[in-house]
Write a protein that holds these residues in place. Sequence first.
Motif, short mmCIF file in Angstrom:
data_model
loop_
_atom_site.label_atom_id
_atom_site.label_comp_id
_atom_site.label_asym_id
_atom_site.label_seq_id
_atom_site.Cartn_x
_atom_site.Cartn_y
_atom_site.Cartn_z
N CYS A 48 0.85 -1.19 0.00
CA CYS A 48 0.00 0.00 0.00
C CYS A 48 0.89 1.24 0.00
N THR A 49 1.68 1.36 -1.06
CA THR A 49 2.69 2.42 -1.13
C THR A 49 2.06 3.75 -1.54
N SER A 50 2.81 4.80 -1.32
CA SER A 50 2.25 6.13 -1.53
C SER A 50 1.86 6.38 -2.97
N ARG A 51 2.77 6.10 -3.89
CA ARG A 51 2.50 6.48 -5.27
C ARG A 51 1.74 5.44 -6.08
N SER A 52 2.32 4.26 -6.30
CA SER A 52 1.59 3.26 -7.08
C SER A 52 1.36 2.00 -6.26
N PRO A 53 0.28 2.00 -5.48
CA PRO A 53 -0.02 0.85 -4.62
C PRO A 53 -0.30 -0.40 -5.44
N HIS A 54 0.12 -1.55 -4.89
CA HIS A 54 -0.07 -2.82 -5.60
C HIS A 54 -1.33 -3.51 -5.08
N CYS A 55 -2.45 -2.91 -5.42
CA CYS A 55 -3.72 -3.40 -4.88
C CYS A 55 -4.03 -4.83 -5.34
N ASP A 56 -3.46 -5.21 -6.49
CA ASP A 56 -3.75 -6.55 -7.01
C ASP A 56 -3.22 -7.65 -6.09
N VAL A 57 -2.19 -7.35 -5.31
CA VAL A 57 -1.66 -8.39 -4.41
C VAL A 57 -1.95 -8.08 -2.94
N CYS A 58 -2.82 -7.12 -2.69
CA CYS A 58 -3.08 -6.72 -1.30
C CYS A 58 -3.94 -7.77 -0.58
N PRO A 59 -3.49 -8.21 0.60
CA PRO A 59 -4.22 -9.25 1.33
C PRO A 59 -5.55 -8.76 1.90
N ILE A 60 -5.77 -7.46 1.95
CA ILE A 60 -7.04 -6.98 2.49
C ILE A 60 -7.83 -6.16 1.46
N ARG A 61 -7.56 -6.43 0.18
CA ARG A 61 -8.24 -5.65 -0.85
C ARG A 61 -9.76 -5.79 -0.78
N ASN A 62 -10.24 -6.97 -0.36
CA ASN A 62 -11.69 -7.16 -0.31
C ASN A 62 -12.34 -6.44 0.87
N ALA A 63 -11.50 -5.97 1.80
CA ALA A 63 -12.05 -5.22 2.93
C ALA A 63 -11.70 -3.74 2.84
N CYS A 64 -11.05 -3.34 1.75
CA CYS A 64 -10.52 -1.97 1.66
C CYS A 64 -11.61 -0.96 1.32
N ALA A 65 -11.77 0.03 2.18
CA ALA A 65 -12.79 1.05 1.96
C ALA A 65 -12.45 1.94 0.77
N TRP A 66 -11.19 2.16 0.53
CA TRP A 66 -10.78 3.01 -0.60
C TRP A 66 -11.12 2.31 -1.92
N ARG A 67 -10.83 1.00 -1.96
CA ARG A 67 -11.17 0.22 -3.15
C ARG A 67 -12.69 0.14 -3.33
N ALA A 68 -13.40 -0.09 -2.23
CA ALA A 68 -14.86 -0.21 -2.31
C ALA A 68 -15.49 1.07 -2.87
N ALA A 69 -14.84 2.21 -2.58
CA ALA A 69 -15.37 3.49 -3.07
C ALA A 69 -14.79 3.84 -4.44
N ASP A 70 -14.10 2.87 -5.06
CA ASP A 70 -13.51 3.05 -6.39
C ASP A 70 -12.41 4.12 -6.40
#
Length: 298
Positions: A200-222
Amino acid sequence: MNVTPLIPATDGVSTALNAWFVANARDLPWRRDGFGAWGILVSEFMLQQTPVNRVIPRLEEWLARWPTPAALAAVPPSEAVRAWSSLGYPRRALWLHAAAVQITELHGGIVPSDIDELLALTGIGDYTARAVAAFAYGHRHPVVDTNTRRVIARAIAGAGEPSPPNRGRDLDAMNLLLPQSVQEAALFNAAIMELGAVVCTSRSPHCDVCPIRNACAWRAADYPEYTGAHKTVQKKFAGSDRQVRGLIMAELRSTHRSVTDAEINTLWPDPAQLQRALASLVADGLAIPVRDGYTLPD
DNA sequence: AAGCCGTGGCA
DNA sequence: TTGCCAAGGCT
């Protein structure tokens, strides 16, 4: 009386992050078994605003030479500044030396585990005090650094960036996530920092490999763009007083004799700026005026 | 409390 | 190339 701990709604996040960390943690020196509180403390000083890869070689040299606080306290501060090399922010070397003296004289050479005692040491602020208590001694405290603040901002608050640091609010937010178990809490403090550092880095986060992507509020809000207050932009380094200070320090580090005024004058074309930088180094205790020049603090 | 304090890798 | 930013702390 027995009190059943409240289970936070976000319990799944800490469980998932800890499992991910156990499987994916980088093999870093300060995570080795028996690394010791002094090593942890030195690593935390060096890691303040300085990337891991630049720290590791200096850290290993440092601990080989000064394996205890008393060993560092026994040499003059000039040696600490030289060993600091080009890690940057050389005041940290001075502060670490001062902390080693305080630990030796006030704590019998043992790095304290109490947050307030750690905070009383030179150069240790809220993050470092908590990091030492948690990582060196396994105590259950919220530890909040820039990585942790970014992960919480995104995964929990649904914002692209954290708002400016706020001690009370940041500690409260981390407390809500921190597992009750002492061992799980210690793991989680490291796990959330690690996620911020490598996924979950500042500039280009690697959301594709994030272990909590399915719980991420930022991702859920697109991934909404950050709209809050922005951090103050760093002034340009080229031509700055900081650059001039750096040039002077490199010169002072390069020799065990004093550096003459004539030599210093060759370092920078603008005499007024050179004198300003020199004066600030003297004020910081990093440069000591001598007969016809300057030295490191002995 | 906003600004200052090094250095270097990376997009 | 240039700007961003990196396990903060101090004043």
